[in-house]
Design a protein around this motif. Structure first.
Motif, short mmCIF file in Angstrom:
data_model
loop_
_atom_site.label_atom_id
_atom_site.label_comp_id
_atom_site.label_asym_id
_atom_site.label_seq_id
_atom_site.Cartn_x
_atom_site.Cartn_y
_atom_site.Cartn_z
N GLN A 140 0.88 -1.21 -0.04
CA GLN A 140 0.09 0.02 0.01
C GLN A 140 0.71 1.25 0.17
O GLN A 140 0.52 2.31 -0.69
N LEU A 141 1.80 1.26 0.83
CA LEU A 141 2.86 2.39 0.86
C LEU A 141 3.48 2.55 -0.61
O LEU A 141 3.90 3.77 -0.86
N LEU A 142 3.68 1.53 -1.27
CA LEU A 142 4.09 1.62 -2.82
C LEU A 142 2.99 1.76 -3.60
O LEU A 142 3.38 1.86 -4.90
N ASN A 143 1.76 2.18 -3.18
CA ASN A 143 0.74 2.45 -4.03
C ASN A 143 0.31 1.33 -5.13
O ASN A 143 -0.36 1.39 -5.96
N PHE A 144 0.19 0.09 -4.48
CA PHE A 144 -0.32 -1.08 -4.97
C PHE A 144 -1.88 -1.17 -4.51
O PHE A 144 -2.12 -1.02 -3.30
N PRO A 145 -2.82 -1.64 -5.55
CA PRO A 145 -4.08 -1.67 -5.25
C PRO A 145 -4.22 -2.97 -4.14
O PRO A 145 -3.44 -3.85 -3.99
N PRO A 146 -5.37 -2.92 -3.28
CA PRO A 146 -5.60 -3.98 -2.39
C PRO A 146 -5.74 -5.26 -3.06
O PRO A 146 -6.40 -5.25 -4.30
N PHE A 158 10.32 -5.13 -2.74
CA PHE A 158 9.64 -4.08 -2.15
C PHE A 158 10.46 -3.10 -1.12
O PHE A 158 10.50 -1.79 -1.18
N LYS A 159 11.46 -3.94 -0.62
CA LYS A 159 12.33 -2.96 0.51
C LYS A 159 13.27 -2.24 -0.60
O LYS A 159 13.56 -0.88 -0.12
N SER A 160 13.81 -2.68 -1.62
CA SER A 160 14.58 -1.71 -2.42
C SER A 160 13.91 -0.49 -2.95
O SER A 160 14.38 0.50 -3.02
N GLU A 161 12.67 -0.68 -3.29
CA GLU A 161 11.87 0.38 -3.76
C GLU A 161 11.46 1.21 -2.46
O GLU A 161 11.20 2.61 -3.06
N LEU A 162 11.12 0.97 -1.45
CA LEU A 162 10.83 1.74 -0.40
C LEU A 162 12.29 2.64 -0.20
O LEU A 162 11.99 4.02 0.29
N VAL A 163 13.11 2.27 -0.21
CA VAL A 163 14.47 2.79 0.15
C VAL A 163 14.85 3.81 -1.01
O VAL A 163 14.97 5.08 -1.10
N LYS A 167 12.53 5.18 -2.99
CA LYS A 167 11.64 6.38 -2.82
C LYS A 167 11.83 7.13 -1.42
O LYS A 167 11.06 8.08 -1.29
N ASP A 168 12.70 6.60 -0.68
CA ASP A 168 13.03 7.44 0.43
C ASP A 168 11.77 7.31 1.51
O ASP A 168 11.54 8.41 2.17
N ILE A 169 11.25 6.28 1.43
CA ILE A 169 9.98 6.04 2.57
C ILE A 169 10.04 4.75 3.32
O ILE A 169 9.28 4.46 3.97
N ILE A 170 11.25 4.42 3.34
CA ILE A 170 11.45 3.19 4.43
C ILE A 170 11.29 3.37 5.64
O ILE A 170 10.83 2.80 6.45
N SER A 171 11.41 4.73 6.12
CA SER A 171 11.05 5.26 7.40
C SER A 171 9.53 5.07 7.88
O SER A 171 8.99 4.71 8.96
N TRP A 172 8.85 5.42 6.71
CA TRP A 172 7.20 5.26 6.85
C TRP A 172 6.93 3.53 7.27
O TRP A 172 6.10 3.59 8.08
N MET A 173 7.53 2.73 6.52
CA MET A 173 7.55 1.14 6.82
C MET A 173 7.83 1.00 8.23
O MET A 173 7.10 0.15 9.07
N ASN A 174 9.09 1.44 8.50
CA ASN A 174 9.52 1.06 9.82
C ASN A 174 8.45 1.47 11.10
O ASN A 174 8.40 0.94 11.98
N GLN A 175 7.92 2.88 10.91
CA GLN A 175 6.88 3.49 11.61
C GLN A 175 5.74 2.51 11.80
O GLN A 175 5.03 2.01 12.91
#
Length: 395
Positions: free
Chosen positions: A115-121, A172-177, A179-187
């Motif tokens: 969801q953080l990477l904008n995939f539909p449910p 997914f982790k590579s893409e979160l990094v 996009k600089d939103i890996i901190s969102w995932m951690n939270q």
């Protein structure tokens, strides 16, 4: 330990084998995990039926139904913060593990990451197909996980639910990094792990909606009948709906004389069609009616209470505030988030539930990255954040 001829796996069904499994798992940086459970489908209650773990090389199928098996070493692996646990849609699994005294740490839920990477449910099967172009069957999902031995189809289903998770995790982790939103995932994961479900009611017996069209007396009788059904279900280890349908109990609550037709109702379980249970049923209804009279309950007043005029006015005022805030403050921010991050990220960051919580001053579930984004767009759009965030810049 034994391996299936068609699909490589290790079946763990003794405490000794669990210890051997744990020795292997302690050596790896990550594992992917899934549980198969039964929640009032084939047996009474919320029951763990199988644990699947993949360590990148081996798939372990751990059988918790074996007598005297000790799962504590596995739980300690789950709770080890140095080992990443890759999971998918793990909310219900967490509730079950918490009820067993296990509190997993260092989770990475692919559903939240998606969801953080904008995939539909989507389901795990659909996600695997979309990301890896691999089709897996979900035909065994609702099968009876209590049965032993497990069917070949169940075993293959259980394995497929974990072996592809690391591949998606890597992407997914590579893409979160990136996009600089890996901190969102951690939270998000820290928040998920901070919630304690141990005291949560796993078998919700009575719901407010069950009061519909019932009087105070009828609701009192239904409450007693539902408790009777629950006791019987627990006694024979079957889901409550196996004993009797709720609509049958509701009919008896409305028309107590119908309890005498119990044995002729085909949907009622055969274990209840005997003189002992029928006597208990009759006694339950009789005593419930006597108690209702002693309590001064009404045969005309509805069990579902209407809100007072003051409560209605308060509710109406709140709804007007919510409507105004959505239209004039939050909707423009939602559009900004959607434009930059996507529709599904927008829902993750600022959905209707979060908007209502902010308006009502409840910030417990509003993670700091979400607050930061909301306040950023408020500033960009020249919106007064102090209307909803006191000292907004300090959040």
């Amino acid at each position: 330990m034994s391996s299936h001829e068609r699909t490589n796996f290790i079946y763990v069904d003794t405490s000794t084998l669990i210890k051997e499994c744990v020795i292997q798992l302690q050596k790896v940086p990550f594992i992917s995990v899934d549980l198969e459970f039964d929640k009032n489908r084939y047996r009474y209650g919320f029951n763990l039926c199988l644990i699947q773990i993949y360590d990148g090389s081996n798939t372990f199928l751990i059988d918790p139904l074996v007598d005297e098996i000790d799962l504590q070493p596995i739980f300690e692996i789950f709770e080890n913060p140095d080992i990443i646990k890759i999971v998918f849609s793990f909310g219900e699994d967490l509730r079950l593990l918490h009820s067993l005294g296990c509190f997993p740490k260092n989770l990475f839920d692919l559903q939240i990451a998606a969801q953080l990477l904008n995939f539909p449910p989507s389901s795990l099967a659909n996600l695997i197909h979309r990301i890896l172009e691999i089709h897996i069957s979900k035909s065994s999902q609702q099968s009876n996980w209590f049965q032993r031995p497990l069917q070949v189809e169940q075993i293959e289903y259980a394995i497929l639910d974990v072996i592809y998770l690391p591949l998606i995790y890597t992407q997914f982790k590579s893409e979160l990094v990136r996009k600089d939103i890996i901190s969102w995932m951690n939270q998000e994961m820290h928040h998920v792990e901070s919630i304690n479900h141990q005291e949560a009611e796993q078998n919700e017996l009575l719901k407010e909606k069950y009061k519909a069209d019932l009087t105070e007396i009828q609701w009192h009788v239904l409450t007693k009948l539902m408790h009777l059904r629950e006791r019987k279900a627990k006694e024979i280890n079957r889901p409550p709906y196996f004993i009797s349908e709720r609509k049958t109990l509701t009919e008896i609550a409305k028309f107590p004389e119908k309890r005498f037709n119990w044995a002729s109702i085909s949907s009622n379980h055969k274990s209840t069609k005997n003189s002992i249970f029928l006597e208990e049923l009759n006694s339950t209804v009789t005593s419930a009616l006597e108690e209702a009279s002693e309590l001064g309950l009404s045969s005309r007043k509805r069990a579902a209470k209407r809100i007072s005029k003051e409560e209605y006015q308060e509710w109406k005022s709140t709804e007007m505030k919510v409507k105004f805030a959505k239209q004039n403050f939050f909707k423009p921010i939602q559009k900004g988030i959607e434009k930059e991050y996507g529709e599904h990220v927008k829902i993750m960051i600022l959905n209707n539930k979060i908007i209502r919580e902010i308006i009502l001053g409840n910030f417990h579930n509003i993670l700091s990255y979400k607050k930061k984004i909301i306040l950023h767009y408020a500033k960009v759009l020249d919106l007064d954040a102090t209307l909803y965030f006191a000292n907004g810049h300090k959040l």
